[in-house]
Design a protein around this motif. Structure first.
Motif, PDB file in Angstrom:
ATOM      1  N   GLU A   1      -3.773 -63.053 -53.022  1.00 46.70           N
ATOM      2  CA  GLU A   1      -3.622 -64.064 -53.001  1.00 46.70           C
ATOM      3  C   GLU A   1      -1.957 -64.719 -53.511  1.00 46.70           C
ATOM      4  O   GLU A   1      -1.611 -63.008 -53.267  1.00 46.70           O
ATOM      5  N   PRO A   2      -1.517 -65.707 -53.631  1.00 49.53           N
ATOM      6  CA  PRO A   2       0.313 -65.523 -53.177  1.00 49.53           C
ATOM      7  C   PRO A   2       0.747 -65.328 -54.159  1.00 49.53           C
ATOM      8  O   PRO A   2       1.979 -64.875 -54.016  1.00 49.53           O
ATOM      9  N   ARG A   3       0.135 -65.368 -55.631  1.00 42.63           N
ATOM     10  CA  ARG A   3       1.137 -64.730 -57.117  1.00 42.63           C
ATOM     11  C   ARG A   3       0.562 -62.521 -57.121  1.00 42.63           C
ATOM     12  O   ARG A   3       1.368 -62.761 -57.799  1.00 42.63           O
ATOM     13  N   ASP A   4       0.039 -62.523 -56.260  1.00 40.55           N
ATOM     14  CA  ASP A   4      -0.677 -61.108 -56.509  1.00 40.55           C
ATOM     15  C   ASP A   4       1.629 -60.407 -55.077  1.00 40.55           C
ATOM     16  O   ASP A   4       1.823 -61.082 -54.606  1.00 40.55           O
ATOM     17  N   TRP A   5       1.133 -59.178 -56.504  1.00 44.71           N
ATOM     18  CA  TRP A   5       2.662 -58.931 -55.340  1.00 44.71           C
ATOM     19  C   TRP A   5       1.875 -58.163 -55.036  1.00 44.71           C
ATOM     20  O   TRP A   5       0.821 -57.921 -53.793  1.00 44.71           O
ATOM     21  N   MET A   6       3.118 -58.527 -52.900  1.00 39.44           N
ATOM     22  CA  MET A   6       2.842 -57.559 -51.832  1.00 39.44           C
ATOM     23  C   MET A   6       4.042 -57.093 -51.081  1.00 39.44           C
ATOM     24  O   MET A   6       5.180 -57.535 -51.654  1.00 39.44           O
ATOM     25  N   PRO A   7       3.590 -56.203 -50.881  1.00 34.76           N
ATOM     26  CA  PRO A   7       4.862 -55.245 -49.605  1.00 34.76           C
ATOM     27  C   PRO A   7       5.320 -56.462 -48.641  1.00 34.76           C
ATOM     28  O   PRO A   7       5.310 -57.135 -48.488  1.00 34.76           O
ATOM     29  N   ASP A   8       6.721 -56.027 -48.863  1.00 33.98           N
ATOM     30  CA  ASP A   8       7.811 -57.418 -47.941  1.00 33.98           C
ATOM     31  C   ASP A   8       7.273 -57.246 -46.346  1.00 33.98           C
ATOM     32  O   ASP A   8       7.152 -58.355 -45.405  1.00 33.98           O
ATOM     33  N   GLY A   9       7.112 -55.848 -45.940  1.00 36.44           N
ATOM     34  CA  GLY A   9       6.441 -55.859 -44.087  1.00 36.44           C
ATOM     35  C   GLY A   9       4.868 -56.871 -44.549  1.00 36.44           C
ATOM     36  O   GLY A   9       5.013 -56.814 -43.115  1.00 36.44           O
ATOM     37  N   TYR A  10       3.688 -56.437 -45.171  1.00 39.87           N
ATOM     38  CA  TYR A  10       2.860 -57.416 -45.168  1.00 39.87           C
ATOM     39  C   TYR A  10       3.725 -58.967 -45.013  1.00 39.87           C
ATOM     40  O   TYR A  10       2.570 -59.468 -44.469  1.00 39.87           O
ATOM     41  N   ARG A  11       4.353 -60.159 -46.000  1.00 31.53           N
ATOM     42  CA  ARG A  11       4.081 -60.710 -45.617  1.00 31.53           C
ATOM     43  C   ARG A  11       4.901 -60.881 -44.718  1.00 31.53           C
ATOM     44  O   ARG A  11       4.695 -61.842 -44.552  1.00 31.53           O
ATOM     45  N   ARG A  12       5.853 -60.650 -44.188  1.00 30.88           N
ATOM     46  CA  ARG A  12       6.792 -60.551 -43.401  1.00 30.88           C
ATOM     47  C   ARG A  12       5.475 -60.679 -41.396  1.00 30.88           C
ATOM     48  O   ARG A  12       6.087 -61.479 -40.856  1.00 30.88           O
ATOM     49  N   MET A  13       5.030 -59.663 -41.738  1.00 35.35           N
ATOM     50  CA  MET A  13       3.758 -59.827 -40.727  1.00 35.35           C
ATOM     51  C   MET A  13       2.670 -61.259 -40.853  1.00 35.35           C
ATOM     52  O   MET A  13       2.475 -61.388 -39.648  1.00 35.35           O
ATOM     53  N   LEU A  14       2.244 -60.903 -42.139  1.00 31.27           N
ATOM     54  CA  LEU A  14       1.556 -62.553 -42.251  1.00 31.27           C
ATOM     55  C   LEU A  14       2.908 -63.899 -41.099  1.00 31.27           C
ATOM     56  O   LEU A  14       1.879 -64.877 -40.738  1.00 31.27           O
ATOM     57  N   LEU A  15       3.913 -63.877 -42.521  1.00 28.21           N
ATOM     58  CA  LEU A  15       4.096 -64.873 -41.581  1.00 28.21           C
ATOM     59  C   LEU A  15       4.410 -65.605 -40.529  1.00 28.21           C
ATOM     60  O   LEU A  15       4.530 -66.470 -40.226  1.00 28.21           O
ATOM     61  N   ARG A  16       5.080 -64.322 -39.516  1.00 27.22           N
ATOM     62  CA  ARG A  16       5.208 -64.383 -38.741  1.00 27.22           C
ATOM     63  C   ARG A  16       4.072 -65.014 -37.914  1.00 27.22           C
ATOM     64  O   ARG A  16       4.075 -65.245 -36.502  1.00 27.22           O
ATOM     65  N   GLN A  17       2.687 -64.353 -38.047  1.00 25.98           N
ATOM     66  CA  GLN A  17       1.075 -64.180 -37.296  1.00 25.98           C
ATOM     67  C   GLN A  17       0.673 -65.920 -37.928  1.00 25.98           C
ATOM     68  O   GLN A  17       0.767 -66.731 -36.518  1.00 25.98           O
ATOM     69  N   ILE A  18       0.820 -66.378 -38.495  1.00 28.46           N
ATOM     70  CA  ILE A  18       0.401 -67.719 -39.388  1.00 28.46           C
ATOM     71  C   ILE A  18       1.613 -68.328 -38.647  1.00 28.46           C
ATOM     72  O   ILE A  18       0.872 -69.280 -38.491  1.00 28.46           O
ATOM     73  N   ALA A  19       2.928 -68.409 -38.986  1.00 28.51           N
ATOM     74  CA  ALA A  19       3.814 -69.264 -38.556  1.00 28.51           C
ATOM     75  C   ALA A  19       3.784 -69.608 -36.478  1.00 28.51           C
ATOM     76  O   ALA A  19       3.551 -70.990 -35.856  1.00 28.51           O
ATOM     77  N   GLN A  20       3.491 -67.786 -35.653  1.00 33.47           N
ATOM     78  CA  GLN A  20       3.006 -67.854 -34.780  1.00 33.47           C
ATOM     79  C   GLN A  20       1.968 -69.064 -34.725  1.00 33.47           C
ATOM     80  O   GLN A  20       1.433 -70.079 -33.128  1.00 33.47           O
ATOM     81  N   HIS A  21       1.213 -68.981 -34.574  1.00 34.83           N
ATOM     82  CA  HIS A  21      -0.569 -69.334 -35.187  1.00 34.83           C
ATOM     83  C   HIS A  21      -0.477 -71.369 -35.048  1.00 34.83           C
ATOM     84  O   HIS A  21      -0.665 -72.149 -34.339  1.00 34.83           O
ATOM     85  N   ALA A  22       0.523 -71.791 -35.905  1.00 31.51           N
ATOM     86  CA  ALA A  22       0.416 -72.849 -36.435  1.00 31.51           C
ATOM     87  C   ALA A  22       1.514 -73.558 -35.685  1.00 31.51           C
ATOM     88  O   ALA A  22       0.795 -74.735 -34.880  1.00 31.51           O
ATOM     89  N   HIS A  23       2.272 -72.914 -35.013  1.00 28.27           N
ATOM     90  CA  HIS A  23       3.040 -73.190 -33.976  1.00 28.27           C
ATOM     91  C   HIS A  23       2.095 -73.173 -32.429  1.00 28.27           C
ATOM     92  O   HIS A  23       2.565 -74.584 -31.870  1.00 28.27           O
ATOM     93  N   SER A  24       1.300 -72.226 -32.308  1.00 29.56           N
ATOM     94  CA  SER A  24       0.979 -72.952 -31.130  1.00 29.56           C
ATOM     95  C   SER A  24      -0.644 -73.603 -31.198  1.00 29.56           C
ATOM     96  O   SER A  24      -0.385 -74.102 -30.115  1.00 29.56           O
ATOM     97  N   GLU A  25      -0.506 -74.101 -32.629  1.00 29.95           N
ATOM     98  CA  GLU A  25      -1.097 -75.624 -32.536  1.00 29.95           C
ATOM     99  C   GLU A  25      -0.998 -76.320 -31.840  1.00 29.95           C
ATOM    100  O   GLU A  25      -1.144 -77.100 -31.356  1.00 29.95           O
ATOM    101  N   ILE A  26       0.467 -76.982 -32.834  1.00 33.06           N
ATOM    102  CA  ILE A  26       1.195 -78.116 -32.223  1.00 33.06           C
ATOM    103  C   ILE A  26       1.516 -77.949 -30.794  1.00 33.06           C
ATOM    104  O   ILE A  26       1.397 -79.154 -30.380  1.00 33.06           O
ATOM    105  N   ILE A  27       2.603 -77.214 -30.509  1.00 28.98           N
ATOM    106  CA  ILE A  27       2.227 -77.554 -29.129  1.00 28.98           C
ATOM    107  C   ILE A  27       1.481 -77.068 -28.140  1.00 28.98           C
ATOM    108  O   ILE A  27       1.090 -77.892 -27.083  1.00 28.98           O
ATOM    109  N   GLY A  28      -0.130 -76.585 -28.566  1.00 25.63           N
ATOM    110  CA  GLY A  28      -1.010 -75.960 -28.008  1.00 25.63           C
ATOM    111  C   GLY A  28      -1.723 -78.435 -27.740  1.00 25.63           C
ATOM    112  O   GLY A  28      -2.517 -78.490 -26.815  1.00 25.63           O
TER     113      GLY A  28
END
Lengths: 265, 351
Positions: free
Chosen positions: B43-70
């Motif tokens: 959950e957002p308040r849990d500690w998470m590795p930076d790599g995990y956060r970066r990978m998620l952010l990249r994937q979720i952002a790409q997904h969100a952008h795909s919906e909007i551009i799509g």
């Protein structure tokens, strides 16, 4: 009164009422044409929330057109379907009020167009809900509820733009100025509407005008803006006399359907 | 435009991460690993590795952008839909996509960025969207092919994400997937109507499938990440390493190539029922594997053909930017109005 009972008897016997059909086509055309204009906004709105809101409104409007067209097809004796009305009529056969076909302009013009239409439509659909025809009354009640949400959207944006920044206030006032000359037509009562109103079949649109003027006047004043007093009022849409831009709107609407004659969709 | 409210969402998270007492900090990675191992959500308040956060952010952002551009390729057909029923269906679909974009941007915001920043990154070309949409929708049938094939691929890709390890993303995806599955059925139904129509309509349907098959099968699943999927040893190793990492963190649950194969298995019988030919002569049932064989994806070709510099890639971003820039005065007005209302609210509060 003789007229009323004669018309009612005629309608009961044949299930047909060409006057009512023509009136419902006008209302259906208002909804479809405005819905088509709103579709042009989608993917171009100022925020994703607005893409969503405008598509939601467009969807409701297309729904209203479908119900009204279907009913008209049963009343005018032609048995036409909703799609026959939308896709197989020529430009001059559409009888929407000109305000619904006004090009989108900037967001403020669209908000102004929504403001004047939604206040009119809620009032008129509510009046329909009190009418003698149970199907039409049911439609009026349902549609009025939906358009009341669109009206709140328009009221909120009028206020937000009117009281937002100097630029938004200027644009919102310009939007009101742009659409106001086209509002009188919504309340116009020609022979057709007068006959229907005299027979008690539908309320006359002029009957809702005082409430409309009071309501929109309050919203506009609350937004720090001025209700325009145009010297010139447009008319013609109810007779199929449209703006030049309308030809393009209809061509786009019907293009796929016309490219594939005999197609099923 | 900066959105003052949203940075506040991010602030407590950074604060929590930085201000945590040093001793328990050492236990945090173990706690994270234990949550992942137990299949619990992060959950957002849990500690998470930076790599995990970066990978998620990249994937979720790409997904969100795909919906909007799509929304663009299909949105262009809203005014031309050939029946009022199809028009309603398409408006509702494009509306759903806007909604998906909103859920996903909200999920991304729980990772400490705001939507305005993400949109800015999209507009500057710093974050990507599914290259599938760098493909033009040329006919009405394309809207059906997109819903049936592209959304069909998305559903297969996204179904496992309903159980992804990051809670806000998983919850967003559950809503997204339900609606996407509905879009696929509507797309199939649109194609069926065309296939049962006039010969000209059927030709339009086949033409759309000819053009949308490869974008769906190649681009919706990402690069091959197994040698069996057609990658050379080096690409496969690289793809596999990324996929392994994502799978270990519970972000992904399957390799790209597994999901791609699942997609082909689901679509081939549907195309046969429609009487449409998928444009890959290598498609045939492999009794031994229990899957359909198909031509391995030549990823480089697709990436090059639909890269950032093509007409359509530029067009999609230009369209987005124009909407954003044209709407700037509206968002500014909205922010000014909200600020004024807040101020009025505060002065009225004591009473």
């Amino acid at each position: 009164m003789t007229t009323t009972s004669d018309t009612a008897a005629e309608t009961a016997r044949t299930g047909q009422d060409p006057d009512l059909a023509a009136h419902l086509l006008r209302l259906g055309d208002d909804a479809l044409v405005l819905g088509q204009r709103l579709c042009q906004w989608i993917t171009r709105a100022p925020t994703i929330e607005e893409d969503l809101a405008l598509s939601n409104i467009a969807l409701d409007l297309v729904g209203h057109a479908r119900t009204l067209y279907t009913r008209a097809g049963g009343l005018d004796g032609t048995g036409r379907t909703e799609d026959d009305y939308a896709f197989a009529r020529a430009d001059r056969e559409f009888t929407n009020a000109l305000v619904t076909e006004l090009p989108n302009g900037d967001f403020a013009v669209t908000v102004a167009r929504q403001l004047v239409y939604t206040h009119y439509a809620v009032l008129y659909y509510r009046a329909l809900a009190d009418g003698p025809d149970p199907d039409l009354a049911g439609f009026g009640a349902r549609a009025a509820t939906e358009v009341a949400f669109h009206r709140r959207h328009a009221d909120d944006w009028t206020r937000r733009l009117g009281l937002g920044t100097p630029e938004s206030a200027r644009r919102m006032q310009a939007g009101l100025d742009r659409v106001w000359p086209y509002t009188a037509e919504l309340f116009e009562e020609d022979d057709l509407v007068s006959r229907l109103a005299a027979a008690g079949t539908v309320p006359g649109p002029a009957s809702v005008r005082p409430s409309w003027e009071r309501e929109v006047g309050e919203v506009v004043a609350g937004a720090g803006l001025t209700v325009p007093a145009p010297r010139w009022q447009a008319r013609g849409g109810r007779d199929g006399l449209h703006l030049e831009e309308f030809g393009v709107l209809v061509a786009e609407l019907q293009s796929v359907r016309r490219q594939f004659p005999g197609g099923t969709w | 435009m900066s959105t003052p409210g949203t940075s506040a969402v991010a602030a407590p998270q950074h604060a929590a991460r930085q201000d945590g007492p040093p001793a328990p900090q050492d236990a945090l990675p173990a706690h994270f690993d234990a949550l992942i191992a137990a299949g619990e959500t992060i959950e957002p308040r849990d500690w998470m590795p930076d790599g995990y956060r970066r990978m998620l952010l990249r994937q979720i952002a790409q997904h969100a952008h795909s919906e909007i551009i799509g929304m663009q390729p299909e949105g262009a057909w809203l005014t031309r839909a050939p029946s009022l029923h199809r028009k309603s269906v398409l408006i509702a679909k494009v509306q759903d996509e806007a909604g998906h974009g909103l859920y996903l941007y909200s999920s991304a915001e729980t990772l400490g960025v705001d939507r305005a920043e993400l949109l800015d990154a999209l507009h500057r070309g710093q974050q990507r969207f599914a290259a599938t949409f760098n493909h033009p929708a040329l006919t009405w049938a394309d809207t059906g092919a997109i819903a049936w094939l592209t959304d069909g691929a998305a559903v297969i890709n996204q179904a496992p994400l309903c159980r992804t390890s990051y809670g806000p993303y998983a919850r967003a995806m559950r809503r997204v997937c339900q609606e996407e599955a509905f879009h696929v059925r509507q797309g199939y139904d649109l194609m069926r109507a065309l296939c049962e129509g006039t010969p000209e309509q059927k030709r339009m349907a086949q033409d759309a499938v000819d053009r949308w098959w490869l974008p769906a099968v190649a681009l919706m699943f990402g690069p091959p990440d197994t040698e069996a999927g057609g990658a050379d040893a080096r690409t496969a190793a690289l793809g596999a390493a990324v996929s392994r990492r994502a799978i270990a963190w519970g972000i992904k649950r399957h390799t790209n190539d597994e999901l791609r194969a699942r997609f082909v298995d689901s679509v081939v019988p549907q195309a046969e029922r429609l009487g449409l030919t998928l444009p890959d002569p290598a498609i045939r049932w492999n009794e031994e594997r229990g899957h359909y064989d198909f031509t391995p994806v030549d990823w480089e070709t697709y990436r090059d053909a639909l890269g950032d510099d093509t007409h359509w890639a530029r067009q999609r971003i230009a369209h987005r930017r124009a909407a954003h820039e044209d709407g700037a005065w509206v968002r500014e007005a909205s922010a000014a109005y909200a600020a004024r209302e807040d101020a009025d609210g505060r002065t009225e509060e004591p009473a």
